[in-house]
Design a protein around this motif. Structure first.
Motif, PDB file in Angstrom:
ATOM      1  N   ARG A   1      -7.989   0.074  -1.779  1.00  0.00           N
ATOM      2  CA  ARG A   1      -7.663   0.577  -3.116  1.00  0.00           C
ATOM      3  C   ARG A   1      -8.882   1.202  -3.787  1.00  0.00           C
ATOM      4  O   ARG A   1      -8.789   2.264  -4.414  1.00  0.00           O
ATOM      5  CB  ARG A   1      -7.121  -0.564  -3.983  1.00  0.00           C
ATOM      6  CG  ARG A   1      -5.745  -1.061  -3.589  1.00  0.00           C
ATOM      7  CD  ARG A   1      -4.670  -0.049  -3.907  1.00  0.00           C
ATOM      8  NE  ARG A   1      -3.330  -0.573  -3.596  1.00  0.00           N
ATOM      9  CZ  ARG A   1      -2.225   0.153  -3.608  1.00  0.00           C
ATOM     10  NH1 ARG A   1      -2.293   1.435  -3.921  1.00  0.00           N
ATOM     11  NH2 ARG A   1      -1.056  -0.391  -3.321  1.00  0.00           N
TER      12      ARG A   1
ATOM     13  N   VAL B   1      -9.666   4.547  -2.095  1.00  0.00           N
ATOM     14  CA  VAL B   1      -8.632   5.529  -2.430  1.00  0.00           C
ATOM     15  C   VAL B   1      -8.817   6.058  -3.849  1.00  0.00           C
ATOM     16  O   VAL B   1      -8.708   7.270  -4.092  1.00  0.00           O
ATOM     17  CB  VAL B   1      -7.235   4.906  -2.244  1.00  0.00           C
ATOM     18  CG1 VAL B   1      -6.171   5.730  -2.965  1.00  0.00           C
ATOM     19  CG2 VAL B   1      -6.895   4.805  -0.766  1.00  0.00           C
ATOM     20  N   ASP B   2      -9.086   5.187  -4.794  1.00  0.00           N
ATOM     21  CA  ASP B   2      -9.264   5.631  -6.183  1.00  0.00           C
ATOM     22  C   ASP B   2     -10.403   6.637  -6.294  1.00  0.00           C
ATOM     23  O   ASP B   2     -10.299   7.649  -6.993  1.00  0.00           O
ATOM     24  CB  ASP B   2      -9.535   4.428  -7.090  1.00  0.00           C
ATOM     25  CG  ASP B   2      -8.294   3.586  -7.335  1.00  0.00           C
ATOM     26  OD1 ASP B   2      -7.182   4.077  -7.049  1.00  0.00           O
ATOM     27  OD2 ASP B   2      -8.433   2.437  -7.801  1.00  0.00           O
TER      28      ASP B   2
ATOM     29  N   GLY C   1      -9.176  -5.576  -1.411  1.00  0.00           N
ATOM     30  CA  GLY C   1      -9.198  -4.479  -2.375  1.00  0.00           C
ATOM     31  C   GLY C   1     -10.048  -3.289  -1.972  1.00  0.00           C
ATOM     32  O   GLY C   1     -10.136  -2.306  -2.721  1.00  0.00           O
TER      33      GLY C   1
ATOM     34  N   LEU D   1      -7.322  -4.384   3.234  1.00  0.00           N
ATOM     35  CA  LEU D   1      -6.214  -4.351   2.285  1.00  0.00           C
ATOM     36  C   LEU D   1      -6.250  -5.561   1.359  1.00  0.00           C
ATOM     37  O   LEU D   1      -6.032  -5.444   0.149  1.00  0.00           O
ATOM     38  CB  LEU D   1      -4.882  -4.316   3.045  1.00  0.00           C
ATOM     39  CG  LEU D   1      -4.555  -3.008   3.772  1.00  0.00           C
ATOM     40  CD1 LEU D   1      -3.394  -3.212   4.741  1.00  0.00           C
ATOM     41  CD2 LEU D   1      -4.209  -1.912   2.770  1.00  0.00           C
TER      42      LEU D   1
ATOM     43  N   PHE E   1      -1.056   9.734  -0.664  1.00  0.00           N
ATOM     44  CA  PHE E   1      -1.840   8.859  -1.548  1.00  0.00           C
ATOM     45  C   PHE E   1      -2.687   9.655  -2.530  1.00  0.00           C
ATOM     46  O   PHE E   1      -3.120   9.125  -3.552  1.00  0.00           O
ATOM     47  CB  PHE E   1      -2.718   7.918  -0.721  1.00  0.00           C
ATOM     48  CG  PHE E   1      -3.923   8.560  -0.090  1.00  0.00           C
ATOM     49  CD1 PHE E   1      -5.170   8.504  -0.699  1.00  0.00           C
ATOM     50  CD2 PHE E   1      -3.821   9.213   1.133  1.00  0.00           C
ATOM     51  CE1 PHE E   1      -6.289   9.077  -0.122  1.00  0.00           C
ATOM     52  CE2 PHE E   1      -4.929   9.788   1.727  1.00  0.00           C
ATOM     53  CZ  PHE E   1      -6.160   9.730   1.101  1.00  0.00           C
TER      54      PHE E   1
ATOM     55  N   LEU F   1       0.822  -1.208   0.000  1.00  0.00           N
ATOM     56  CA  LEU F   1       0.000   0.000   0.000  1.00  0.00           C
ATOM     57  C   LEU F   1       0.855   1.257   0.000  1.00  0.00           C
ATOM     58  O   LEU F   1       0.545   2.237  -0.692  1.00  0.00           O
ATOM     59  CB  LEU F   1      -0.913  -0.011   1.222  1.00  0.00           C
ATOM     60  CG  LEU F   1      -1.791   1.229   1.421  1.00  0.00           C
ATOM     61  CD1 LEU F   1      -2.931   1.239   0.419  1.00  0.00           C
ATOM     62  CD2 LEU F   1      -2.331   1.283   2.854  1.00  0.00           C
TER      63      LEU F   1
ATOM     64  N   ARG G   1       5.601   3.718  -3.417  1.00  0.00           N
ATOM     65  CA  ARG G   1       5.328   4.836  -4.331  1.00  0.00           C
ATOM     66  C   ARG G   1       6.623   5.292  -4.988  1.00  0.00           C
ATOM     67  O   ARG G   1       7.703   5.230  -4.393  1.00  0.00           O
ATOM     68  CB  ARG G   1       4.678   6.008  -3.594  1.00  0.00           C
ATOM     69  CG  ARG G   1       5.409   6.487  -2.343  1.00  0.00           C
ATOM     70  CD  ARG G   1       4.576   7.502  -1.573  1.00  0.00           C
ATOM     71  NE  ARG G   1       5.109   7.829  -0.270  1.00  0.00           N
ATOM     72  CZ  ARG G   1       5.908   8.851  -0.009  1.00  0.00           C
ATOM     73  NH1 ARG G   1       6.282   9.675  -0.987  1.00  0.00           N
ATOM     74  NH2 ARG G   1       6.358   9.078   1.213  1.00  0.00           N
TER      75      ARG G   1
ATOM     76  N   ARG H   1      -7.339   7.685   4.283  1.00  0.00           N
ATOM     77  CA  ARG H   1      -7.768   6.825   3.180  1.00  0.00           C
ATOM     78  C   ARG H   1      -9.182   6.306   3.396  1.00  0.00           C
ATOM     79  O   ARG H   1      -9.949   6.169   2.445  1.00  0.00           O
ATOM     80  CB  ARG H   1      -6.811   5.644   3.024  1.00  0.00           C
ATOM     81  CG  ARG H   1      -5.429   6.016   2.497  1.00  0.00           C
ATOM     82  CD  ARG H   1      -4.552   4.773   2.476  1.00  0.00           C
ATOM     83  NE  ARG H   1      -3.275   4.990   1.816  1.00  0.00           N
ATOM     84  CZ  ARG H   1      -2.204   5.495   2.415  1.00  0.00           C
ATOM     85  NH1 ARG H   1      -2.278   5.841   3.704  1.00  0.00           N
ATOM     86  NH2 ARG H   1      -1.078   5.667   1.757  1.00  0.00           N
TER      87      ARG H   1
END
Length: 435
Positions: free
Chosen positions: A326, A329-330, A323, A320, A255, A133, A136, A277
């Motif tokens: 994710r 966050v998107d 999904g 986590l 993020f 996660l 980056r 998040r």
């Protein structure tokens, strides 16, 4: 009479609505005469009200009420509550439905295990998922270096306490996350303000600071909303290496921003959390020190009582793995860009700064307005914003600016608030607070 007794009376008037947001208190000498007290006692009363966050003052204009319910809300908000552009937490409309399945599974399959103690190292499975996660910009942390705390503030505390001894010095941007100021006071650490420009910390300021550690926010700075560009990043990394400075990099908003690695990964302890998040009540902090500092930071987190709870760790592991994080966050990344665009559109013509992906922006106010007065005037309209003084490391050295948080209200209310603030800024303080 004790000054706190008088402050309690004023606080009661504010709570009851007899004194309203934006109301100006009398000058201290007049207040002293009215209440039959010494001028020095009046000064302590005003200081106590400010300490409680009930008032805000500006030299030459006076002391204003900043807290309590607005008398006549200018904007639609359920229950007449104030429009909150202070706190920066985003909740998606269907977020509960997204998060609930993993929790139901946790209760069904692993509640007993999730209520047992857990150390700061968590479990191998959650460490691996968290490392993925946090990766980056080509930086992928070793899962064995990932540590867990109860929340992001505890992550910062553990990192700073491990790197800076009592009586030591910590470099920070001249305007910074306010919690760091409070943590430094509790830990007995002196904060050394580092001058910044629109590109971030000035390398020469860091060179001259005489510190062995610095707390920095290179990506989506709070409150400035800016991201350090590549050239400045390279300069700062060079200074950090030349001077043997350890960096605590707060990546809690990273993020939402550009895909960039830590400034100098081999010298950087990354701190982050799950709350931005997901949701403010879902707290889990992450600390990723360089390899040679893992044991020291882990020991500090344990001794400080900052280790994560097993239930939060187990829930995070499920979110986590399936999904959920994710997906949330998107959607928040897309929403942040929409909100930033709204701010730029409705505050067009003003000096508003911030990364395109940030959920907050920094507004340098036009001539004639001071941040404290503008905050009080906004409060009269039912809009809560944050003056720069809340973020200044050195009292009295705050820029003439305010931070607007864009995440905590719905779009229509945000547009109304921004429109109201723009109209306010085009006016003059004298129109709001005539003598």
């Amino acid at each position: 009479m004790d000054h706190r007794v008088i402050a309690d009376r004023i606080a009661a008037d504010i709570a009851a609505g007899r004194l309203k947001p934006g109301d100006r208190l009398p000058p201290q000498r007049r207040f002293a005469r009215r209440h039959g007290i010494a001028a020095s006692t009046a000064a302590r009363v005003y200081g106590e009200l400010a300490r409680r966050g009930l008032t805000t003052g500006e030299v030459g204009r006076g002391t204003f009420v900043r807290s309590a319910r607005p008398a006549e809300p200018a904007l639609p908000e359920p229950g007449g509550a104030r429009v909150d552009l202070e706190f920066n937490f985003c909740l998606l409309p269907d977020q509960t439905e997204l998060l609930a399945p993993a929790l139901r599974g946790l209760v069904d399959d692993g509640l007993v295990a999730a209520t047992t103690p857990v150390g700061v190292a968590g479990t191998p499975e959650v460490r691996a998922a968290t490392a993925a996660l946090l990766a980056r910009g080509g930086w992928a942390p070793d899962p064995r270096r990932v540590l867990f705390t109860g929340n992001g503030r505890q992550a910062i505390a553990a990192a700073v306490a491990a790197l800076v001894p009592v009586g030591g010095r910590l470099g920070v941007e001249a305007v910074t996350y306010p919690v760091v100021k409070a943590l430094a006071a509790r830990l007995g650490i002196t904060l050394v303000p580092l001058a910044v420009d629109d590109a971030g910390v000035l390398p020469d300021a860091l060179r001259a600071a005489d510190v062995r550690a610095a707390y920095l926010q290179p990506v989506l700075h709070n409150p400035l909303g800016t991201t350090v560009p590549p050239g400045r990043r390279a300069e700062l990394a060079e200074v950090v290496r030349d001077l043997d400075v350890q960096v605590v990099e707060d990546a809690v908003y990273a993020f939402l921003g550009p895909d960039l690695p830590p400034l100098a990964p081999e010298r950087t302890t990354v701190v982050d959390s799950l709350s931005k998040r997901l949701a403010p009540g879902l707290t889990l902090g992450f600390v990723v020190p360089p390899g040679h500092l893992v044991d020291r930071v882990a020991a500090t987190a344990r001794s400080g009582g900052w280790a994560a709870g097993h239930f939060a760790l187990a829930a995070a592991g499920r979110w986590l793995a399936d999904g959920t994080v994710r997906a949330v966050v998107d959607r928040k990344r897309a929403l942040a860009r929409e909100r930033q665009l709204l701010a730029r559109t409705h505050l067009a013509g003003f000096d508003v700064r911030g990364d395109p992906g940030a959920f907050h922006c920094w507004w340098r106010l036009p001539d004639g307005w001071r941040a404290e007065t503008f905050t009080a005037a906004a409060s009269r309209r039912g809009i809560a914003i944050t003056p720069a003084a809340a973020f200044a490391v050195v009292p009295g050295h705050a820029p003439n600016a305010v931070r607007l948080a864009l995440a905590s209200t719905d779009e229509d209310t945000l547009v109304s608030a921004l429109t109201t603030l723009a109209a306010l800024a085009r006016g003059a303080p004298e129109d709001e607070f005539p003598d």
